[in-house]
Scaffold this motif. Structure first.
Motif, PDB file in Angstrom:
ATOM      1  N   LEU A  90     -34.501 -14.310  -0.417  1.00 40.82           N
ATOM      2  CA  LEU A  90     -34.153 -14.956   0.841  1.00 40.82           C
ATOM      3  C   LEU A  90     -32.689 -14.706   1.199  1.00 40.82           C
ATOM      4  CD1 LEU A  90     -36.031 -18.387   0.807  1.00 40.82           C
ATOM      5  CD2 LEU A  90     -36.312 -16.509   2.439  1.00 40.82           C
ATOM      6  N   GLY A  91     -32.122 -13.663   0.618  1.00 39.80           N
ATOM      7  CA  GLY A  91     -30.751 -13.285   0.943  1.00 39.80           C
ATOM      8  C   GLY A  91     -30.655 -11.920   1.570  1.00 39.80           C
ATOM      9  N   HIS A  92     -31.793 -11.289   1.834  1.00 36.47           N
ATOM     10  CA  HIS A  92     -31.768  -9.930   2.357  1.00 36.47           C
ATOM     11  C   HIS A  92     -31.274  -9.893   3.802  1.00 36.47           C
ATOM     12  CE1 HIS A  92     -32.800  -5.884   1.105  1.00 36.47           C
ATOM     13  NE2 HIS A  92     -33.232  -5.627   2.322  1.00 36.47           N
ATOM     14  N   GLY A  93     -31.572 -10.937   4.565  1.00 34.98           N
ATOM     15  CA  GLY A  93     -31.064 -11.002   5.926  1.00 34.98           C
ATOM     16  C   GLY A  93     -29.547 -11.078   5.939  1.00 34.98           C
ATOM     17  N   ALA A  94     -28.983 -11.825   4.996  1.00 32.54           N
ATOM     18  CA  ALA A  94     -27.531 -11.911   4.888  1.00 32.54           C
ATOM     19  C   ALA A  94     -26.932 -10.552   4.539  1.00 32.54           C
ATOM     20  CB  ALA A  94     -27.145 -12.944   3.840  1.00 32.54           C
ATOM     21  N   LEU A  95     -27.638  -9.803   3.717  1.00 31.89           N
ATOM     22  CA  LEU A  95     -27.185  -8.450   3.364  1.00 31.89           C
ATOM     23  C   LEU A  95     -27.125  -7.556   4.599  1.00 31.89           C
ATOM     24  CD1 LEU A  95     -28.438  -6.582   0.222  1.00 31.89           C
ATOM     25  CD2 LEU A  95     -28.276  -5.384   2.392  1.00 31.89           C
ATOM     26  N   PHE A  96     -28.198  -7.568   5.373  1.00 28.60           N
ATOM     27  CA  PHE A  96     -28.261  -6.772   6.607  1.00 28.60           C
ATOM     28  C   PHE A  96     -27.220  -7.246   7.612  1.00 28.60           C
ATOM     29  CE2 PHE A  96     -30.110  -6.493  10.930  1.00 28.60           C
ATOM     30  CZ  PHE A  96     -30.167  -5.110  11.072  1.00 28.60           C
ATOM     31  N   GLY A  97     -27.117  -8.574   7.799  1.00 30.86           N
ATOM     32  CA  GLY A  97     -26.186  -9.120   8.778  1.00 30.86           C
ATOM     33  C   GLY A  97     -24.733  -8.925   8.389  1.00 30.86           C
ATOM     34  N   THR A  98     -24.409  -9.095   7.098  1.00 32.45           N
ATOM     35  CA  THR A  98     -23.035  -8.904   6.653  1.00 32.45           C
ATOM     36  C   THR A  98     -22.621  -7.449   6.801  1.00 32.45           C
ATOM     37  OG1 THR A  98     -23.330 -10.701   5.053  1.00 32.45           O
ATOM     38  CG2 THR A  98     -21.437  -9.261   4.742  1.00 32.45           C
ATOM     39  N   SER A 149     -24.477 -12.094  16.547  1.00 33.37           N
ATOM     40  CA  SER A 149     -24.573 -13.545  16.421  1.00 33.37           C
ATOM     41  C   SER A 149     -24.586 -13.917  14.942  1.00 33.37           C
ATOM     42  CB  SER A 149     -25.846 -14.057  17.094  1.00 33.37           C
ATOM     43  OG  SER A 149     -26.099 -15.398  16.738  1.00 33.37           O
ATOM     44  N   PRO A 150     -23.978 -15.046  14.572  1.00 27.34           N
ATOM     45  CA  PRO A 150     -24.019 -15.455  13.159  1.00 27.34           C
ATOM     46  C   PRO A 150     -25.430 -15.735  12.665  1.00 27.34           C
ATOM     47  CG  PRO A 150     -23.108 -17.202  14.547  1.00 27.34           C
ATOM     48  CD  PRO A 150     -23.177 -15.975  15.389  1.00 27.34           C
ATOM     49  N   GLU A 151     -26.381 -15.895  13.566  1.00 24.57           N
ATOM     50  CA  GLU A 151     -27.761 -16.139  13.149  1.00 24.57           C
ATOM     51  C   GLU A 151     -28.345 -14.960  12.385  1.00 24.57           C
ATOM     52  OE1 GLU A 151     -29.334 -19.044  13.420  1.00 24.57           O
ATOM     53  OE2 GLU A 151     -27.417 -19.762  14.189  1.00 24.57           O
ATOM     54  N   ILE A 152     -27.751 -13.789  12.552  1.00 22.89           N
ATOM     55  CA  ILE A 152     -28.270 -12.613  11.864  1.00 22.89           C
ATOM     56  C   ILE A 152     -27.990 -12.680  10.366  1.00 22.89           C
ATOM     57  CG2 ILE A 152     -26.212 -11.148  12.063  1.00 22.89           C
ATOM     58  CD1 ILE A 152     -27.981  -8.826  12.682  1.00 22.89           C
ATOM     59  N   VAL A 153     -27.067 -13.557   9.970  1.00 27.40           N
ATOM     60  CA  VAL A 153     -26.723 -13.719   8.555  1.00 27.40           C
ATOM     61  C   VAL A 153     -27.416 -14.949   7.956  1.00 27.40           C
ATOM     62  CG1 VAL A 153     -24.776 -13.715   6.940  1.00 27.40           C
ATOM     63  CG2 VAL A 153     -24.478 -12.762   9.204  1.00 27.40           C
ATOM     64  N   HIS A 154     -27.996 -15.775   8.790  1.00 25.43           N
ATOM     65  CA  HIS A 154     -28.620 -17.017   8.327  1.00 25.43           C
ATOM     66  C   HIS A 154     -29.867 -16.720   7.499  1.00 25.43           C
ATOM     67  CE1 HIS A 154     -30.489 -21.089   8.822  1.00 25.43           C
ATOM     68  NE2 HIS A 154     -29.221 -21.452   8.708  1.00 25.43           N
ATOM     69  N   TRP A 155     -30.246 -17.701   6.647  1.00 25.64           N
ATOM     70  CA  TRP A 155     -31.413 -17.493   5.797  1.00 25.64           C
ATOM     71  C   TRP A 155     -32.691 -17.320   6.618  1.00 25.64           C
ATOM     72  CZ3 TRP A 155     -35.879 -20.273   5.701  1.00 25.64           C
ATOM     73  CH2 TRP A 155     -35.873 -21.531   6.304  1.00 25.64           C
ATOM     74  N   SER A 156     -32.704 -17.855   7.843  1.00 22.49           N
ATOM     75  CA  SER A 156     -33.892 -17.704   8.689  1.00 22.49           C
ATOM     76  C   SER A 156     -34.139 -16.234   9.030  1.00 22.49           C
ATOM     77  CB  SER A 156     -33.741 -18.524   9.971  1.00 22.49           C
ATOM     78  OG  SER A 156     -32.580 -18.133  10.691  1.00 22.49           O
ATOM     79  N   MET A 157     -33.085 -15.426   9.052  1.00 24.01           N
ATOM     80  CA  MET A 157     -33.260 -13.986   9.271  1.00 24.01           C
ATOM     81  C   MET A 157     -34.005 -13.363   8.097  1.00 24.01           C
ATOM     82  SD  MET A 157     -32.834 -11.434  11.263  1.00 24.01           S
ATOM     83  CE  MET A 157     -32.788  -9.642  11.246  1.00 24.01           C
ATOM     84  N   SER A 158     -33.676 -13.802   6.891  1.00 21.93           N
ATOM     85  CA  SER A 158     -34.389 -13.314   5.704  1.00 21.93           C
ATOM     86  C   SER A 158     -35.866 -13.700   5.766  1.00 21.93           C
ATOM     87  CB  SER A 158     -33.757 -13.883   4.436  1.00 21.93           C
ATOM     88  OG  SER A 158     -32.404 -13.509   4.322  1.00 21.93           O
ATOM     89  N   ALA A 159     -36.139 -14.947   6.180  1.00 24.27           N
ATOM     90  CA  ALA A 159     -37.528 -15.378   6.314  1.00 24.27           C
ATOM     91  C   ALA A 159     -38.265 -14.548   7.357  1.00 24.27           C
ATOM     92  CB  ALA A 159     -37.577 -16.865   6.679  1.00 24.27           C
ATOM     93  N   THR A 160     -37.568 -14.220   8.444  1.00 25.66           N
ATOM     94  CA  THR A 160     -38.175 -13.385   9.483  1.00 25.66           C
ATOM     95  C   THR A 160     -38.512 -12.005   8.948  1.00 25.66           C
ATOM     96  OG1 THR A 160     -36.966 -14.559  11.229  1.00 25.66           O
ATOM     97  CG2 THR A 160     -37.814 -12.377  11.761  1.00 25.66           C
ATOM     98  N   LEU A 161     -37.627 -11.436   8.146  1.00 29.11           N
ATOM     99  CA  LEU A 161     -37.893 -10.127   7.548  1.00 29.11           C
ATOM    100  C   LEU A 161     -39.117 -10.177   6.642  1.00 29.11           C
ATOM    101  CD1 LEU A 161     -34.282  -8.899   6.614  1.00 29.11           C
ATOM    102  CD2 LEU A 161     -35.604  -8.376   8.668  1.00 29.11           C
ATOM    103  N   ILE A 162     -39.272 -11.274   5.901  1.00 28.78           N
ATOM    104  CA  ILE A 162     -40.433 -11.406   5.024  1.00 28.78           C
ATOM    105  C   ILE A 162     -41.712 -11.519   5.854  1.00 28.78           C
ATOM    106  CG2 ILE A 162     -41.563 -12.912   3.337  1.00 28.78           C
ATOM    107  CD1 ILE A 162     -38.810 -13.583   2.233  1.00 28.78           C
ATOM    108  N   ILE A 163     -41.665 -12.297   6.942  1.00 25.28           N
ATOM    109  CA  ILE A 163     -42.833 -12.418   7.822  1.00 25.28           C
ATOM    110  C   ILE A 163     -43.217 -11.058   8.391  1.00 25.28           C
ATOM    111  CG2 ILE A 163     -43.638 -13.370  10.023  1.00 25.28           C
ATOM    112  CD1 ILE A 163     -41.972 -15.867   9.391  1.00 25.28           C
ATOM    113  N   MET A 164     -42.231 -10.299   8.831  1.00 28.88           N
ATOM    114  CA  MET A 164     -42.499  -8.952   9.341  1.00 28.88           C
ATOM    115  C   MET A 164     -43.133  -8.088   8.262  1.00 28.88           C
ATOM    116  SD  MET A 164     -39.019  -8.087  11.452  1.00 28.88           S
ATOM    117  CE  MET A 164     -38.505  -9.028  12.904  1.00 28.88           C
ATOM    118  N   GLY A 165     -42.614  -8.194   7.025  1.00 29.79           N
ATOM    119  CA  GLY A 165     -43.152  -7.398   5.934  1.00 29.79           C
ATOM    120  C   GLY A 165     -44.591  -7.753   5.611  1.00 29.79           C
TER     121      GLY A 165
END
Length: 329
Positions: A77-85, A252-268
């Motif tokens: 659940l940290g992959h979105g933070a990786l992409f956003g950072t 937007s800072p939302e791209i680093v939020h954990w919800s971005m990681s959850a979105t990536l998992i849903i897409m996957g």
């Protein structure tokens, strides 16, 4: 008699039914993909090109996460933070050292690789739910940094004041140029991840997922395998993140939020968590609903939820795997 035996022995073996159509279907899928990409480049308007660019870049991030989850069983659940950072790093570097294409891509890839290795170090001592929780906390640290460091990242208002992308004196801010660059990044990332999957270390990663104790007993160093997987996945996600800020010239800072990681998992999950191409299919489905259907209804997230549930019930391995050429029923 001997002639007959020799003729039969030297005759070419017939292709098995499961392999015979595989090559044709795979070729057909590849040609269809190339045709769609080419048609978008030739006839797509500015909005369509920007949408396709976003699908390709976010799809690359999902694809890198699919490697970790599908091959290694490492749900992060940290992959979105990786992409956003990585995206923020590229934008900040562009502000101070210019928005040259090699510079921003290098900044994004370096950030993704470093954060990927740090996430791997967390996974060495934990697994399952504990790793999921720690990866969430790890990612939220970077969201807090982005959200609070207003002088550098723009804080809650996001980051806007960075120059447009250039290379060798050419402006690459036009949708078509960004679209072609995103195809290159997505294609090279797919090639790197596909090569990793087919290499012995990729097969060893599957072994660490299914039989970690046995793999350790056989002499495999689980730590090196996991670090290598996170390094490759982080670099691919970082490359996509390095190009992402220039799609809309805003972060937007939302791209680093954990919800971005959850979105990536849903897409996957929708696209197929065990396939690389599933990352792009899942991103296309999700972003299409978010971008187009949201203009007709405020409950577009309910539609996403329904698709997610139906995918798990009817196609548990995702769309890409269900229609995969050569798949046995």
């Amino acid at each position: 008699m001997n002639k007959t035996v020799n003729a039969v022995a030297n005759a070419p073996l017939p292709m098995t039914p499961s392999r015979q159509p595989y090559g044709k279907l795979r070729l057909a899928y590849s040609l269809a993909t190339i045709a769609v990409l080419a048609l978008l480049a030739l006839y797509g308007d500015r909005f369509a090109l920007r949408f396709a660019t976003e699908v390709l870049l976010i799809g690359t991030a999902v694809m890198s996460l699919n490697l970790l989850i599908g091959q290694g069983g490492l749900v992060s659940l940290g992959h979105g933070a990786l992409f956003g950072t990585a995206a923020y790093s590229a934008a900040v570097v562009a502000q101070h050292w210019g928005a040259g294409l090699p510079v921003v891509l290098l900044a994004g890839m370096a950030t993704g690789a470093i954060l990927g290795v740090l996430t791997a170090l967390i996974s060495l001592r934990t697994s399952g739910l504990f790793f999921l929780t720690l990866s969430l906390v790890f990612g939220q640290l970077f969201w807090e940094l982005v959200f609070r460091w207003r002088d550098v990242t723009g804080g809650a208002d996001g980051l806007r004041s960075f120059p447009k992308l250039t290379w060798l004196g050419l402006q690459l801010s036009e949708p078509l140029a960004l679209y072609l660059l995103s195809i290159a990044v997505a294609g090279l990332s797919w090639l790197a991840l596909h090569s990793f999957n087919k290499a012995p270390i990729g097969q060893a990663l599957i072994g660490t997922r299914d039989q970690p104790i046995r793999m350790a007993a056989l002499g495999y160093q689980l730590s090196r395998i996991r670090i290598a997987a996170f390094l490759v996945a982080g670099t691919a996600a970082g490359a996509a993140g390095g190009l992402y800020p220039f799609v809309n010239q805003y972060l937007s800072p939302e791209i680093v939020h954990w919800s971005m990681s959850a979105t990536l998992i849903i897409m996957g999950v929708i696209g197929g968590i065990s396939t690389l191409s599933g990352g792009f299919i899942g991103a296309a489905v999700y972003l299409f609903i978010q971008t187009y259907l949201s203009s007709y209804t405020d409950r577009w997230q309910l539609i996403i939820g329904l698709i997610f549930v139906l995918t798990i019930l009817l196609m548990p391995k995702g769309i890409a795997y269900t229609f995969r050429p050569g798949r046995r029923p």
